[in-house]
Write an enzyme that holds these catalytic residues in place. Sequence first.
Site, PDB file in Angstrom:
ATOM      1  N   ASP A 184       0.858  -1.197   0.000  1.00 43.06           N
ATOM      2  CA  ASP A 184       0.000   0.000   0.000  1.00 43.06           C
ATOM      3  C   ASP A 184       0.889   1.241   0.000  1.00 43.06           C
ATOM      4  O   ASP A 184       2.082   1.158   0.330  1.00 43.06           O
ATOM      5  CB  ASP A 184      -0.919   0.023   1.235  1.00 43.06           C
ATOM      6  CG  ASP A 184      -1.880   1.209   1.208  1.00 43.06           C
ATOM      7  OD1 ASP A 184      -2.485   1.470   0.150  1.00 43.06           O
ATOM      8  OD2 ASP A 184      -2.023   1.910   2.232  1.00 43.06           O
ATOM      9  N   SER A 185       0.299   2.370  -0.351  1.00 44.13           N
ATOM     10  CA  SER A 185       1.042   3.628  -0.299  1.00 44.13           C
ATOM     11  C   SER A 185       1.447   3.941   1.146  1.00 44.13           C
ATOM     12  O   SER A 185       2.401   4.673   1.360  1.00 44.13           O
ATOM     13  CB  SER A 185       0.162   4.756  -0.837  1.00 44.13           C
ATOM     14  OG  SER A 185      -1.020   4.837  -0.068  1.00 44.13           O
ATOM     15  N   CYS A 228      -4.179  -1.383  -2.343  1.00 38.03           N
ATOM     16  CA  CYS A 228      -4.368   0.063  -2.467  1.00 38.03           C
ATOM     17  C   CYS A 228      -5.236   0.270  -3.701  1.00 38.03           C
ATOM     18  O   CYS A 228      -4.866  -0.163  -4.801  1.00 38.03           O
ATOM     19  CB  CYS A 228      -3.008   0.723  -2.644  1.00 38.03           C
ATOM     20  SG  CYS A 228      -3.084   2.480  -3.034  1.00 38.03           S
ATOM     21  N   GLU A 271      -3.898   9.435   8.114  1.00 39.39           N
ATOM     22  CA  GLU A 271      -2.434   9.306   8.215  1.00 39.39           C
ATOM     23  C   GLU A 271      -1.887  10.203   9.341  1.00 39.39           C
ATOM     24  O   GLU A 271      -0.842   9.927   9.897  1.00 39.39           O
ATOM     25  CB  GLU A 271      -1.763   9.657   6.880  1.00 39.39           C
ATOM     26  CG  GLU A 271      -2.078   8.671   5.750  1.00 39.39           C
ATOM     27  CD  GLU A 271      -1.010   7.575   5.556  1.00 39.39           C
ATOM     28  OE1 GLU A 271       0.174   7.860   5.745  1.00 39.39           O
ATOM     29  OE2 GLU A 271      -1.393   6.439   5.223  1.00 39.39           O
ATOM     30  N   CYS A 319     -11.289   2.591  -0.466  1.00 38.13           N
ATOM     31  CA  CYS A 319      -9.927   3.003  -0.110  1.00 38.13           C
ATOM     32  C   CYS A 319      -9.610   2.227   1.150  1.00 38.13           C
ATOM     33  O   CYS A 319     -10.426   2.199   2.101  1.00 38.13           O
ATOM     34  CB  CYS A 319      -9.874   4.503   0.161  1.00 38.13           C
ATOM     35  SG  CYS A 319      -8.283   5.006   0.877  1.00 38.13           S
ATOM     36  N   HIS A 335      -7.771   2.742   3.527  1.00 34.77           N
ATOM     37  CA  HIS A 335      -7.642   3.524   4.764  1.00 34.77           C
ATOM     38  C   HIS A 335      -8.999   3.723   5.461  1.00 34.77           C
ATOM     39  O   HIS A 335      -9.054   3.918   6.666  1.00 34.77           O
ATOM     40  CB  HIS A 335      -7.104   4.929   4.454  1.00 34.77           C
ATOM     41  CG  HIS A 335      -5.636   5.012   4.243  1.00 34.77           C
ATOM     42  ND1 HIS A 335      -4.999   4.451   3.178  1.00 34.77           N
ATOM     43  CD2 HIS A 335      -4.670   5.628   4.984  1.00 34.77           C
ATOM     44  CE1 HIS A 335      -3.697   4.725   3.253  1.00 34.77           C
ATOM     45  NE2 HIS A 335      -3.482   5.426   4.334  1.00 34.77           N
TER      46      HIS A 335
HETATM   47  N1  DGL Z   1      -5.118   3.197   0.741  1.00 34.44           N
HETATM   48  C1  DGL Z   1      -5.090   3.718  -0.558  1.00 34.44           C
HETATM   49  C2  DGL Z   1      -6.288   3.303  -1.377  1.00 34.44           C
HETATM   50  O1  DGL Z   1      -6.873   2.265  -1.125  1.00 34.44           O
HETATM   51  C3  DGL Z   1      -4.897   5.168  -0.813  1.00 34.44           C
HETATM   52  C4  DGL Z   1      -4.244   6.081  -0.090  1.00 34.44           C
HETATM   53  C5  DGL Z   1      -3.488   7.152  -0.787  1.00 34.44           C
HETATM   54  O2  DGL Z   1      -4.075   8.146  -1.208  1.00 34.44           O
HETATM   55  O3  DGL Z   1      -2.293   6.955  -0.855  1.00 34.44           O
HETATM   56  O4  DGL Z   1      -6.655   3.980  -2.301  1.00 34.44           O
END
Ligand code: DGL
Length: 288
Positions: free
Chosen positions: A22-23, A85, A170, A204, A206
């Site tokens: 993931d990022s 991600c 974050e 997402c 997150h």
């Molecule tokens: N967790 C990531 C996703 O599912 C994105 C987060 C980011 O913007 O880096 O899109």
Amino acid sequence: MLLRDGSYFCIMQAKGPIGIFDSGYGGLTVLKEIIKELPQYNYLYLGDNARAPYGSRTFETVYHYTLQCLQWFFKQECPLVIVACNTASAKALRTIQQNDLHQFGSSKRVLGVIRPTTEIIGNLTSSKHIGILGTTGTVQSLSYVIEIEKFFPKVKVFQEACPMWVPLIENNEHLSAGADYFVKKHLDNLLHQSSNIDTVLLACTHYPLLISKIMQYLPTNIKIISQGNIVAESLKRYLNRHPEIEINCTKTGETNFFTTDSVDDFNKHAGIFFEKSIQSKHVNIPEE
Ligand code: DGL
């Protein structure tokens, strides 16, 4: 490989852990569910925290970063990497599968989170109106709209980009009073597009961290779907269908964590996503 004399020659593949990428921290919400479903495997997690968030970056940048991270995973002998991600799955995965994967060897695989979700999401709605909440990158890519149309042509998809949600998470501000404004704003925007939405996807990885606030501002009759268990179940089916990949996955139940940024920050923060304490190691991507 079948030899001329009729015997088989077997090319030995190095075995390795399943990669989860993931990022930043979001992929940990997927890894947690994968470990619950498939505890026997070894996993290698990489958060590209030094370059997160990816959500507002261009296609070229997300592609470039994702490819560099995948190169690292394959160097660690991962037979299979899950891009946990949505942004990277939407912006980079298809190009990498089609143009780049072959350079890592014919037995390497990379899978994303969009396909397993879109394959089943249409079964979860009665009204056939689904809301998608994602990063700007995921929403602009139209990946969910296009993929859901393929599997469930009768389902109508409504999208809302929530660019502030990942930074709030974050920065550990997702439970603060300030987060309420942005959560409510984007849910209202989504629901204004259709009063028939009965299913909302957190597209997402997150966003599950915001679930308590999302529940507070969504009508109780609307189902909220997160991807962790969908991806975990899909991976289980994939490994059953592909014994030639499964056999290259190490199985001692061990998980290692890497971050491209501060190890101390990662260890402190990652526990919130993973619900267990984590000891990570640092890696530079690209490696020096
Ligand atoms: N967790 C990531 C996703 O599912 C994105 C987060 C980011 O913007 O880096 O899109």
